[in-house]
Structures are given as C-alpha cells and as structure tokens.
Design an enzyme around this catalytic site. Structure first.
Site, PDB file in Angstrom:
ATOM      1  N   TYR A  70       0.819  -1.150   0.015  1.00 50.90           N
ATOM      2  CA  TYR A  70      -0.129  -0.064   0.019  1.00 50.90           C
ATOM      3  C   TYR A  70       0.735   1.207  -0.027  1.00 50.90           C
ATOM      4  O   TYR A  70       1.848   1.559   0.721  1.00 50.90           O
ATOM      5  CB  TYR A  70      -0.917   0.003   1.204  1.00 50.90           C
ATOM      6  N   ASN A 121      -2.847   6.019   7.049  1.00 50.57           N
ATOM      7  CA  ASN A 121      -3.475   6.829   8.116  1.00 50.57           C
ATOM      8  C   ASN A 121      -4.082   5.931   9.187  1.00 50.57           C
ATOM      9  O   ASN A 121      -3.933   4.589   9.168  1.00 50.57           O
ATOM     10  CB  ASN A 121      -4.486   7.888   7.622  1.00 50.57           C
ATOM     11  N   THR A 143       3.876   9.846  11.970  1.00 51.98           N
ATOM     12  CA  THR A 143       5.461   9.632  11.856  1.00 51.98           C
ATOM     13  C   THR A 143       5.858  10.502  13.180  1.00 51.98           C
ATOM     14  O   THR A 143       5.251  11.402  13.622  1.00 51.98           O
ATOM     15  CB  THR A 143       5.986  10.319  10.529  1.00 51.98           C
ATOM     16  N   GLN A 165       9.815  16.767   9.606  1.00 52.27           N
ATOM     17  CA  GLN A 165       8.791  15.461  10.000  1.00 52.27           C
ATOM     18  C   GLN A 165       7.477  16.202  10.174  1.00 52.27           C
ATOM     19  O   GLN A 165       6.458  15.459   9.918  1.00 52.27           O
ATOM     20  CB  GLN A 165       9.459  14.896  10.982  1.00 52.27           C
ATOM     21  N   HIS A 212       4.732  16.215   7.493  1.00 55.78           N
ATOM     22  CA  HIS A 212       3.984  15.039   7.241  1.00 55.78           C
ATOM     23  C   HIS A 212       2.376  15.216   7.476  1.00 55.78           C
ATOM     24  O   HIS A 212       1.445  14.836   6.719  1.00 55.78           O
ATOM     25  CB  HIS A 212       4.471  13.675   7.821  1.00 55.78           C
ATOM     26  N   GLU A 228      10.285   6.052  15.942  1.00 55.04           N
ATOM     27  CA  GLU A 228      10.444   5.813  14.570  1.00 55.04           C
ATOM     28  C   GLU A 228      11.945   6.244  14.061  1.00 55.04           C
ATOM     29  O   GLU A 228      12.487   5.463  13.394  1.00 55.04           O
ATOM     30  CB  GLU A 228       9.294   6.393  13.852  1.00 55.04           C
ATOM     31  N   HIS A 229      12.077   7.536  14.067  1.00 55.67           N
ATOM     32  CA  HIS A 229      13.403   8.132  13.733  1.00 55.67           C
ATOM     33  C   HIS A 229      14.120   8.496  14.874  1.00 55.67           C
ATOM     34  O   HIS A 229      13.543   9.500  15.287  1.00 55.67           O
ATOM     35  CB  HIS A 229      13.048   9.138  12.575  1.00 55.67           C
ATOM     36  N   ASP A 275      14.389   8.921   4.543  1.00 60.17           N
ATOM     37  CA  ASP A 275      13.310   8.930   3.616  1.00 60.17           C
ATOM     38  C   ASP A 275      13.325   8.638   2.016  1.00 60.17           C
ATOM     39  O   ASP A 275      12.559   8.001   1.671  1.00 60.17           O
ATOM     40  CB  ASP A 275      12.587  10.400   3.712  1.00 60.17           C
ATOM     41  N   GLU A 305       4.610 -36.383  29.626  1.00 59.02           N
ATOM     42  CA  GLU A 305       3.779 -35.478  29.262  1.00 59.02           C
ATOM     43  C   GLU A 305       2.174 -35.942  28.932  1.00 59.02           C
ATOM     44  O   GLU A 305       1.255 -35.318  28.784  1.00 59.02           O
ATOM     45  CB  GLU A 305       3.779 -34.800  27.927  1.00 59.02           C
ATOM     46  N   HIS A 333       2.629 -40.344  21.033  1.00 61.42           N
ATOM     47  CA  HIS A 333       3.675 -39.945  20.533  1.00 61.42           C
ATOM     48  C   HIS A 333       4.989 -41.020  20.553  1.00 61.42           C
ATOM     49  O   HIS A 333       5.638 -40.944  19.732  1.00 61.42           O
ATOM     50  CB  HIS A 333       4.372 -38.674  21.508  1.00 61.42           C
TER      51      HIS A 333
END
Length: 440
Positions: free
Chosen positions: A129, A225, A248, A270, A273, A339-340, A373, A427, A432
């Site tokens: 996306y 968003n 951001t 930033q 944005h 984030e940054h 970026d 167990e 098994h």
C-alpha cells in the site's frame, strides 16, 4: 509553539518516564469500528464496493480499478528527468542494502545421521500500500517493492488512492516508479478498502474488471493513516502485516555541540507530514533548547505547509525534553522508542551504539531523517508509537518465512527413541512414543 518537559533533577522509573513523554493520541479501536463495515462490504461485493468507496472518500469513481499496463508504462515517458534520476539512484541504493539483508540458510549435523536444516522461503504474494492523501509517496513504492523483490516474492501488487484530478488514476510519479521497478499490477484503490481488497481478494463488477479483479495476498505492507492501521489490525490473521503504522515521529538527542538550525530544520521536516506528526528534542542544553525554539518559529513561518507544521509542533505529541545529561537523555530516547532517532552529539557514533529502541538511527549532523526517507539505502517504513521496542522496520525479512527441515536416519532415531518415549509418557501423550517405537 512547542512545549517543554523538564526532567532535570528527577529520578524516574521507566513507568513514570513513559507517562511523562509526549505521544500522539490515536484511537485505532474507534477507527476499527468505522472500518469494519467497509472491509465487510469489500469482501462481499468486491469491485462494486471499491468503486462506491472511491466515490465516497476520494471524490472520483475509477473506470479502471486495475490500472492498465500501458498507462503504467507511459507514465515513465512524461517523468521529469531530474525526478527520474533521483528515483533511479534511490532504487540502486535501496537494492544494494536489501540484497545484503537476505539471510542464509544453514545445516546442523546434530549427531551422525541426524540433520536439521533451515530454509528461508518467500511468501507467495504480497499487497503493497502506498498512501496518497496529504502527500503522495513514490519513495514508499521503492521501499516496499524492492524489499519484496529482494526476498524473492513472485507476485507483487501495489495499491494507491485514485486522484480526482487524474480521472481516478493514482499519482503519475507513483505509476512511473512502479514501471521503473517492473511492477505492472497496480490498483487505483486507497485507504482501508485497499487493505480489504488485498486480504480478501475482489470479484469484478464491470466488464473491464474481468471475473476476478484482484487475487488475495499473503502479506500486506505499507504505511497509512489511522484507518489503514485499523484495517490492518482487523485483517491480521487472514493475512500477515508489517505493522500498524501510526503518525510519523522524529526524536533528536542533541547536546550543546549541535547546530540549532539543523535540529529545527529536521523537526520541521517531519512535522510537515501530518498534524499528528511528533517532533521531540531531548537535550541537556538549555541554550540549545532556546536557540531551537527561535529557529522553529522562523522556519515554521517560512515553510510551505506552515499550518500543518504549526499544528504538529503545538500538539501534545511534540516537545523539547530537558535532561540532566546524555545518560538521562539516552534513557529517555530508549524509553520513547522513536520511529526516527537522530543523534547530534559529540561522539555521535559512540552514543548511537548505546541506543536500544528506535526504528532507524541517524548518526551525526550529515545524516538527517530526510536522507533516510529517500536515498540513504535504508528502508523508511518503520515502527511508530513505541513499537520499535519489539519490532523492526520493513525489510527482506518481512516477506520471508524460516522453515526447518528435519532428516534423521534409522540409527539416529533409534539413538534417542527411549528418551523420546520417556518425555512423551511424562507429558501424558503415550501415542507420541508409540509412533517412534512402531519404527523398530
């Protein structure tokens, strides 16, 4: 404009520190209530729902939900030469970094005749996306597509919102970037409905769509968003997702050696944005804080998106945080998990090595977030909202699965048969053990 938080002289626990730090308030749960019926509509009605939702949210009803291949190819012909050169350089650098990310398989000989191998297998198909609301992001096309291609994904589809001023086509530079990357499956579909289309697939409704407009994918990636984040949360489990990307964030850890003009420019970059974008400066220097405040006022007034920037800097998610020293500053940025994260201090590289939580770390005065970026070679799809504490940014690993292959011969199985039986009985799962004994 930007608020101050003074932590000097305060010994705070991590819980107390987290409560003090600014963060954007994003109600993904409420957005999920809005998005859920849209996703259901896409699942049930496919292309018909996608056209209705485009008309409702984007103000245009696309004739071609899947952009014709010739339209994608033609977008390169009208691309500005300088933009073409920048895209080519970005693609080259991002490919170089992501090629190095590809993990290697391994084989372990546990005992004679007993072998465990690990293979990395790409997912079959991905949906990528690319936002197109307040801004359009051809750079995000590169970040998503190159990582998936480097992983060896065989089928890639891109979705980006239809643009009203383009008769329902996505942004021209987005289409051109897809062409440069060899992607010819592109959809004029935006927002939560694009996530729904990728997760569930979509039947065609018009003759131009064919019987099936879009086949479902295995993984959905890309920023967006709050409604895109909510949609990704709701389809998680039906498909894999990279993360629920929120607004951001930039955090800058700076001392008195930093250039106030650089710091202010990076905070503004930033903030443009989104009104919810977070801009945080952490510093032990009151002098730097004051100088940055003055520079911010000047830069905000002069910048193109001044209203958006002013709203972001004035919001509760942005602040200048005063600390006693760099030790406390490191504790703050590690708790914040930006984030940054920029490090603009003396010995910046050494300080950066002590960072434990950040989506990406930018070291020194000539490594601004803007570089990442676009053209650093790193990926700019990064965890937000503190998710850097437990997850990574987008990369080759986002599209790979580790599969272990076990191969024992009869002697190797016989060597451990009694021990397997002992554990199975402990167990309470005797069948098994019997499955092992049946071979001897």
């Amino acid at each position: 404009m930007i608020s101050r938080i003074d932590l000097r002289g305060r010994a705070l626990s991590r819980r107390e520190l987290l409560a003090e730090l600014p963060r954007a308030e994003v109600d993904v749960e409420h957005a999920g209530e809005v998005v859920a019926p849209l996703l259901d509509d896409v699942r049930r009605r496919g292309a018909a729902a996608l056209r209705d939702l485009a008309e409702r949210f984007d103000g245009v009803r696309p004739e071609h939900l899947r952009v014709p291949a010739k339209t994608i190819a033609a977008a390169v012909d009208v691309l500005d030469p300088d933009v073409r050169a920048a895209l080519d350089e970005t693609i080259s650098r991002v490919r170089a970094v992501h090629a190095a990310q590809v993990p290697q398989g391994f084989t372990v000989q546990v005992a004679p005749g007993a072998q465990v191998r690990q293979r990395w297998i790409p997912v079959r198909r991905v949906g990528l996306y690319v936002p197109g609301g307040l801004a359009v992001y051809p750079s995000s096309v590169i970040m998503n597509v190159v990582a998936a291609q480097a992983a060896g994904v065989g089928s890639l589809a891109v979705a980006s919102p239809p643009q009203k001023d383009r008769d329902g086509l996505p942004d021209a530079v987005v289409l051109a970037t897809c062409a440069l990357l060899g992607v010819d499956e592109v959809y004029a579909v935006g927002g939560a409905q694009a996530v729904g289309m990728f997760a569930y697939g979509a039947a065609g409704s018009d003759e131009v769509d064919g019987e099936t407009l879009c086949e479902p994918v295995d993984v959905v990636t890309g920023p967006g968003n709050v409604y895109v984040a909510a949609a990704k949360r709701l389809v998680r489990g039906v498909v894999g997702i990279d993360s629920e990307a929120g607004p951001t964030e930039i955090a800058i850890l700076a001392d008195g050696t930093a250039d106030a003009g650089h710091v202010a420019a990076d905070l503004v970059s930033q903030a443009e944005h989104d009104p919810l974008a977070a801009a945080v400066l952490v510093t032990p220097s009151a002098e730097l804080a004051g100088a940055v405040e003055a520079k911010l006022a000047d830069r905000t007034e002069a910048t193109f998106h001044r209203g958006r920037v002013a709203q972001a800097l004035d919001g509760s998610q942005s602040a200048i945080v005063l600390v006693d020293d760099l030790e406390q500053g490191l504790a703050v940025v590690n708790a914040y998990g930006a984030e940054h994260l920029e490090i603009q201090t003396a010995d910046a590289a050494e300080v950066a090595e002590r960072v434990t939580s950040a989506g990406a770390i930018f070291v020194g005065p000539y490594s601004p977030v803007s570089l990442g970026d676009y053209m650093a070679g790193s990926n700019h799809v990064l965890p937000t909202g503190g998710c850097a504490h437990f997850t990574s940014g987008l990369g080759v690993h986002s599209f790979l699965r580790a599969v272990q292959v076990i191969e024992y011969d009869a002697d190797a199985l016989g060597e451990v048969a009694d021990r397997i039986v002992a554990l199975a009985e402990a167990e309470g799962l005797p069948a098994h053990g019997e499955a092992v004994r049946a071979r001897f």
